[in-house]
Design a protein around this motif. Structure first.
Motif, PDB file in Angstrom:
ATOM      1  N   LEU A 106       0.832  -1.214   0.000  1.00  0.00           N
ATOM      2  CA  LEU A 106       0.000   0.000   0.000  1.00  0.00           C
ATOM      3  C   LEU A 106       0.865   1.261   0.000  1.00  0.00           C
ATOM      4  O   LEU A 106       0.533   2.227  -0.680  1.00  0.00           O
ATOM      5  CB  LEU A 106      -0.949   0.013   1.204  1.00  0.00           C
ATOM      6  N   HIS A 107       1.943   1.249   0.762  1.00  0.00           N
ATOM      7  CA  HIS A 107       2.814   2.430   0.732  1.00  0.00           C
ATOM      8  C   HIS A 107       3.404   2.611  -0.663  1.00  0.00           C
ATOM      9  O   HIS A 107       3.488   3.715  -1.183  1.00  0.00           O
ATOM     10  CB  HIS A 107       3.932   2.315   1.776  1.00  0.00           C
ATOM     11  N   ASP A 108       3.818   1.509  -1.263  1.00  0.00           N
ATOM     12  CA  ASP A 108       4.422   1.606  -2.589  1.00  0.00           C
ATOM     13  C   ASP A 108       3.408   2.065  -3.636  1.00  0.00           C
ATOM     14  O   ASP A 108       3.743   2.835  -4.535  1.00  0.00           O
ATOM     15  CB  ASP A 108       5.008   0.256  -2.998  1.00  0.00           C
ATOM     16  N   ALA A 109       2.166   1.591  -3.488  1.00  0.00           N
ATOM     17  CA  ALA A 109       1.156   1.894  -4.514  1.00  0.00           C
ATOM     18  C   ALA A 109       0.955   3.395  -4.680  1.00  0.00           C
ATOM     19  O   ALA A 109       0.602   3.854  -5.760  1.00  0.00           O
ATOM     20  CB  ALA A 109      -0.167   1.212  -4.164  1.00  0.00           C
ATOM     21  N   VAL A 110       1.177   4.155  -3.630  1.00  0.00           N
ATOM     22  CA  VAL A 110       0.953   5.606  -3.713  1.00  0.00           C
ATOM     23  C   VAL A 110       2.254   6.398  -3.536  1.00  0.00           C
ATOM     24  O   VAL A 110       2.230   7.599  -3.323  1.00  0.00           O
ATOM     25  CB  VAL A 110      -0.099   6.077  -2.675  1.00  0.00           C
ATOM     26  N   ALA A 111       3.385   5.681  -3.646  1.00  0.00           N
ATOM     27  CA  ALA A 111       4.671   6.348  -3.384  1.00  0.00           C
ATOM     28  C   ALA A 111       4.963   7.445  -4.402  1.00  0.00           C
ATOM     29  O   ALA A 111       5.710   8.373  -4.124  1.00  0.00           O
ATOM     30  CB  ALA A 111       5.811   5.325  -3.378  1.00  0.00           C
ATOM     31  N   ASP A 112       4.393   7.339  -5.605  1.00  0.00           N
ATOM     32  CA  ASP A 112       4.677   8.389  -6.593  1.00  0.00           C
ATOM     33  C   ASP A 112       3.559   9.429  -6.667  1.00  0.00           C
ATOM     34  O   ASP A 112       3.538  10.262  -7.565  1.00  0.00           O
ATOM     35  CB  ASP A 112       4.961   7.787  -7.972  1.00  0.00           C
ATOM     36  N   VAL A 113       2.631   9.384  -5.714  1.00  0.00           N
ATOM     37  CA  VAL A 113       1.585  10.406  -5.680  1.00  0.00           C
ATOM     38  C   VAL A 113       2.149  11.648  -4.982  1.00  0.00           C
ATOM     39  O   VAL A 113       2.388  11.633  -3.782  1.00  0.00           O
ATOM     40  CB  VAL A 113       0.333   9.899  -4.929  1.00  0.00           C
ATOM     41  N   GLU A 114       2.439  12.661  -5.756  1.00  0.00           N
ATOM     42  CA  GLU A 114       2.988  13.906  -5.195  1.00  0.00           C
ATOM     43  C   GLU A 114       2.024  15.036  -5.520  1.00  0.00           C
ATOM     44  O   GLU A 114       2.093  15.631  -6.588  1.00  0.00           O
ATOM     45  CB  GLU A 114       4.371  14.208  -5.794  1.00  0.00           C
ATOM     46  N   PRO A 115       1.103  15.326  -4.626  1.00  0.00           N
ATOM     47  CA  PRO A 115       0.140  16.386  -4.935  1.00  0.00           C
ATOM     48  C   PRO A 115       0.836  17.731  -5.075  1.00  0.00           C
ATOM     49  O   PRO A 115       1.848  17.981  -4.423  1.00  0.00           O
ATOM     50  CB  PRO A 115      -0.802  16.381  -3.727  1.00  0.00           C
ATOM     51  N   ASP A 116       0.289  18.575  -5.941  1.00  0.00           N
ATOM     52  CA  ASP A 116       0.790  19.939  -6.053  1.00  0.00           C
ATOM     53  C   ASP A 116       0.535  20.671  -4.748  1.00  0.00           C
ATOM     54  O   ASP A 116      -0.367  20.305  -3.999  1.00  0.00           O
ATOM     55  CB  ASP A 116       0.069  20.689  -7.179  1.00  0.00           C
ATOM     56  N   ASP A 117       1.309  21.706  -4.517  1.00  0.00           N
ATOM     57  CA  ASP A 117       1.128  22.479  -3.305  1.00  0.00           C
ATOM     58  C   ASP A 117      -0.237  23.173  -3.335  1.00  0.00           C
ATOM     59  O   ASP A 117      -0.495  23.989  -4.219  1.00  0.00           O
ATOM     60  CB  ASP A 117       2.246  23.503  -3.185  1.00  0.00           C
ATOM     61  N   ALA A 118      -1.085  22.833  -2.388  1.00  0.00           N
ATOM     62  CA  ALA A 118      -2.451  23.372  -2.393  1.00  0.00           C
ATOM     63  C   ALA A 118      -2.649  24.443  -1.339  1.00  0.00           C
ATOM     64  O   ALA A 118      -3.747  24.983  -1.207  1.00  0.00           O
ATOM     65  CB  ALA A 118      -3.442  22.231  -2.166  1.00  0.00           C
ATOM     66  N   LEU A 119      -1.587  24.747  -0.590  1.00  0.00           N
ATOM     67  CA  LEU A 119      -1.771  25.685   0.518  1.00  0.00           C
ATOM     68  C   LEU A 119      -2.279  27.062   0.064  1.00  0.00           C
ATOM     69  O   LEU A 119      -3.187  27.609   0.695  1.00  0.00           O
ATOM     70  CB  LEU A 119      -0.488  25.805   1.339  1.00  0.00           C
ATOM     71  N   PRO A 120      -1.733  27.622  -1.016  1.00  0.00           N
ATOM     72  CA  PRO A 120      -2.252  28.941  -1.441  1.00  0.00           C
ATOM     73  C   PRO A 120      -3.758  28.901  -1.729  1.00  0.00           C
ATOM     74  O   PRO A 120      -4.489  29.793  -1.319  1.00  0.00           O
ATOM     75  CB  PRO A 120      -1.456  29.236  -2.720  1.00  0.00           C
ATOM     76  N   ARG A 121      -4.182  27.830  -2.415  1.00  0.00           N
ATOM     77  CA  ARG A 121      -5.611  27.714  -2.734  1.00  0.00           C
ATOM     78  C   ARG A 121      -6.440  27.541  -1.466  1.00  0.00           C
ATOM     79  O   ARG A 121      -7.517  28.117  -1.315  1.00  0.00           O
ATOM     80  CB  ARG A 121      -5.842  26.498  -3.636  1.00  0.00           C
ATOM     81  N   LEU A 122      -5.941  26.717  -0.553  1.00  0.00           N
ATOM     82  CA  LEU A 122      -6.678  26.487   0.694  1.00  0.00           C
ATOM     83  C   LEU A 122      -6.800  27.780   1.476  1.00  0.00           C
ATOM     84  O   LEU A 122      -7.855  28.083   2.044  1.00  0.00           O
ATOM     85  CB  LEU A 122      -5.957  25.440   1.553  1.00  0.00           C
ATOM     86  N   ARG A 123      -5.707  28.540   1.497  1.00  0.00           N
ATOM     87  CA  ARG A 123      -5.738  29.777   2.254  1.00  0.00           C
ATOM     88  C   ARG A 123      -6.763  30.732   1.637  1.00  0.00           C
ATOM     89  O   ARG A 123      -7.534  31.382   2.337  1.00  0.00           O
ATOM     90  CB  ARG A 123      -4.353  30.412   2.274  1.00  0.00           C
ATOM     91  N   GLU A 124      -6.751  30.764   0.306  1.00  0.00           N
ATOM     92  CA  GLU A 124      -7.700  31.610  -0.411  1.00  0.00           C
ATOM     93  C   GLU A 124      -9.142  31.187  -0.089  1.00  0.00           C
ATOM     94  O   GLU A 124      -9.989  32.016   0.250  1.00  0.00           O
ATOM     95  CB  GLU A 124      -7.416  31.501  -1.915  1.00  0.00           C
ATOM     96  N   ARG A 125      -9.382  29.870  -0.152  1.00  0.00           N
ATOM     97  CA  ARG A 125     -10.748  29.380   0.068  1.00  0.00           C
ATOM     98  C   ARG A 125     -11.205  29.604   1.505  1.00  0.00           C
ATOM     99  O   ARG A 125     -12.344  29.963   1.750  1.00  0.00           O
ATOM    100  CB  ARG A 125     -10.836  27.892  -0.288  1.00  0.00           C
ATOM    101  N   THR A 126     -10.317  29.363   2.491  1.00  0.00           N
ATOM    102  CA  THR A 126     -10.735  29.533   3.884  1.00  0.00           C
ATOM    103  C   THR A 126     -10.887  31.009   4.218  1.00  0.00           C
ATOM    104  O   THR A 126     -11.677  31.380   5.067  1.00  0.00           O
ATOM    105  CB  THR A 126      -9.734  28.891   4.869  1.00  0.00           C
ATOM    106  N   ARG A 127     -10.117  31.854   3.532  1.00  0.00           N
ATOM    107  CA  ARG A 127     -10.228  33.288   3.769  1.00  0.00           C
ATOM    108  C   ARG A 127     -11.604  33.767   3.302  1.00  0.00           C
ATOM    109  O   ARG A 127     -12.288  34.507   3.985  1.00  0.00           O
ATOM    110  CB  ARG A 127      -9.126  34.017   3.004  1.00  0.00           C
TER     111      ARG A 127
END
Lengths: 165, 348
Positions: free
Chosen positions: B14-35
């Motif tokens: 299971l760890h290997d199955a998602v080892a290449d999943v590298e999400p883009d940095d979403a913090l700016p969007r999250l900050r925008e949405r929560t703001r």
């Protein structure tokens, strides 16, 4: 300890975001939906963070939210049956890379064929490394059920992986 | 029929199955949405967050000096591909209030390879008492500890060096969608290229800090460099725009020994672990007593051609040794030669 919800959100993001996206990929089978659901979950918990000043509790709350939203997404998706998971785009390169990417795709595809509960239990038990009692608590089922979902899921996964050889 | 999966098989699968999943940095969007959501419900807005501690220029810089002692740990936050080997624990790992000293602080240093200088990572123990940035219990504190440890020229391994002039210190740190580091040096003009180093080495010195800051933050954010509050040039490199981490294979040394660390005392047999990007995923190792080879062998990393974990076991009589791990050399001696890492260790 931080009580500013914005700061707590950043800390949760730093500590949890990638792990939760990976968890959601295991449950949902594709990265785009996984990222969307995890982001929605962060936004959903944000207003409640001020009351959850304990980061452990906030993280647990966030995980529960992600899992619940994954389950809703799967229910909506169940109408369109036989979903073929779109794997993370393979990086072009050496044969070894291609083989590894193919193995990962197979595992994700096999997981998608398991019942949702089994898949959730496997992901929580073996990806997040949660113990049976915590998983039982979370999913609102007995520890015995956690055990049986885990062992049936493991056996089914084994069979599916054998078939794809 | 093959045997059923056991717990370790499932964990690896299971760890290997998602080892290449590298999400883009979403913090700016999250900050925008929560703001936006926050504004709708009347909660206060927050802007970028500075460490909030500014040293008067040229004064009290010594307050940022971190005492660094060498300790190498296998488990540590954020590194190329070794996250698979250390299953994450539930909970927010990045906000534990720092004890003093703080152990396991990741920091990068320069070391030689046949391809020229490249980066190696160490985990260090850092004293934070009296340092208002490094003693913070949030991501700013974690970044300050890692960057401070990298600037301080005391890597545990004597083969490594820092790429920074002595006396370089952090004035301030901010973490939002970029990591902002404000550096100062009361004696050296940090904007100018340092004497006796090539632009490549100056670029690698910047990468040393980018990687250290990202390891501290546990996020691959770009790094904005300031010198005394202004972004112009740093070590002769243009830093008007944020600097991203370079490609692993062009930036990192291809063989790292992670454990045991320099000066470690171990009981025989002991396990050696590390990361390597090696031809056919194979590394060769030797245990040397002076010039005499006491033991040797090879090990296979989990993947070829990317920084992947390897491990092997060594048995040896008590004594002091040099442990050497190198890439296998497909050229048979024709090429620039294999990259290697060495550690001085004692077998009890």
């Amino acid at each position: 300890m931080a009580t500013d919800p914005d700061l707590l959100l950043e800390q949760l993001y730093a500590g949890q975001y990638r792990r939760l996206v990976r968890l959601a990929v295991l449950v949902l089978g594709d990265q785009a939906s996984a990222e969307e659901i995890v982001q929605d979950s962060f936004v959903a918990v944000h207003p409640k963070l001020a009351r959850l000043s304990d980061p452990e509790k906030a993280a647990a709350y966030l995980r529960t939210t992600v899992l619940n939203r994954c389950r809703s997404a799967l229910r909506r998706r169940a109408v369109a049956l036989r979903h073929v998971p779109s794997p993370a785009p393979p990086i072009p390169g050496a044969d070894a890379d291609a083989l590894i990417a193919e193995r990962r795709r197979q595992v994700l595809a096999a997981l998608q064929q398991l019942p949702t509960r089994q898949r959730e239990v496997l992901a929580l038990r073996y990806y997040l490394d949660l113990d049976e009692a915590t998983i039982a608590d979370w999913l609102g089922i007995s520890r015995g059920s956690v055990k049986s979902h885990a062992s049936r899921g493991a056996a089914a996964l084994r069979t599916l992986m054998e078939e794809t050889r | 029929m093959s045997r059923p999966y056991d717990d370790d098989d499932l964990r690896m699968l299971l760890h290997d199955a998602v080892a290449d999943v590298e999400p883009d940095d979403a913090l700016p969007r999250l900050r925008e949405r929560t703001r936006r959501a926050g504004a709708a419900t009347g909660s206060a807005q927050k802007g970028a967050r500075w460490g909030g501690w500014l040293v008067p220029v040229g004064g009290a810089v010594a307050a940022t000096a971190l005492t660094v002692a060498g300790v190498s740990l296998l488990t540590g936050p954020f590194g190329p591909r070794d996250d698979v080997a250390t299953p994450p624990e539930p909970g927010v790992t990045s906000v534990e209030p720092p004890a003093d000293p703080v152990t396991g602080v990741p920091a990068y240093f320069l070391g030689d390879t046949p391809q020229g200088p490249r980066l190696f990572r160490e985990f260090l123990t850092v004293e934070v008492a009296g340092d208002p940035l490094a003693s913070r219990d949030d991501v700013v504190g974690a970044v300050a500890r890692s960057v401070g440890a990298a600037l301080e020229s005391a890597p545990a391994d004597p083969d490594y060096v820092t790429g920074w002039p002595a006396g370089t210190a952090l004035r301030d740190v901010a973490v939002d969608d970029v990591i902002t580091l404000d550096l100062t040096n009361p004696e050296v003009d940090l904007t100018a290229p340092p004497g006796g180093t090539s632009p490549d080495e100056a670029g690698l010195a910047l990468q040393q800090i980018v990687r250290s800051a990202q390891a501290g933050a546990e996020q691959r954010l770009p790094v904005r460099f300031l010198v005394d509050g202004t972004a112009t040039t740093l070590l002769g490199q243009d830093v008007t725009r944020p600097v991203r981490a370079g490609e692993d294979l062009a930036t990192l040394a291809p063989v790292w020994i992670i454990d045991p660390g320099t000066g470690a005392e171990v009981a025989s047999p002991f396990t050696v672990t590390g990361l390597a990007a090696a031809y056919e995923a194979t590394v060769e190792w030797e245990l040397l007593s002076g010039d005499r080879r006491v033991a040797e062998g090879f090990a296979t990393a989990e993947e070829c051609c990317t920084m992947a974990p390897y491990s092997f076991e060594v048995s040896a009589p008590p004594g002091t040794y040099t442990l050497l791990v190198r890439q296998s050399d497909p050229s048979g001696g024709e090429g620039p030669g294999p990259a290697q890492d060495t550690k001085q260790i004692t077998v009890r």
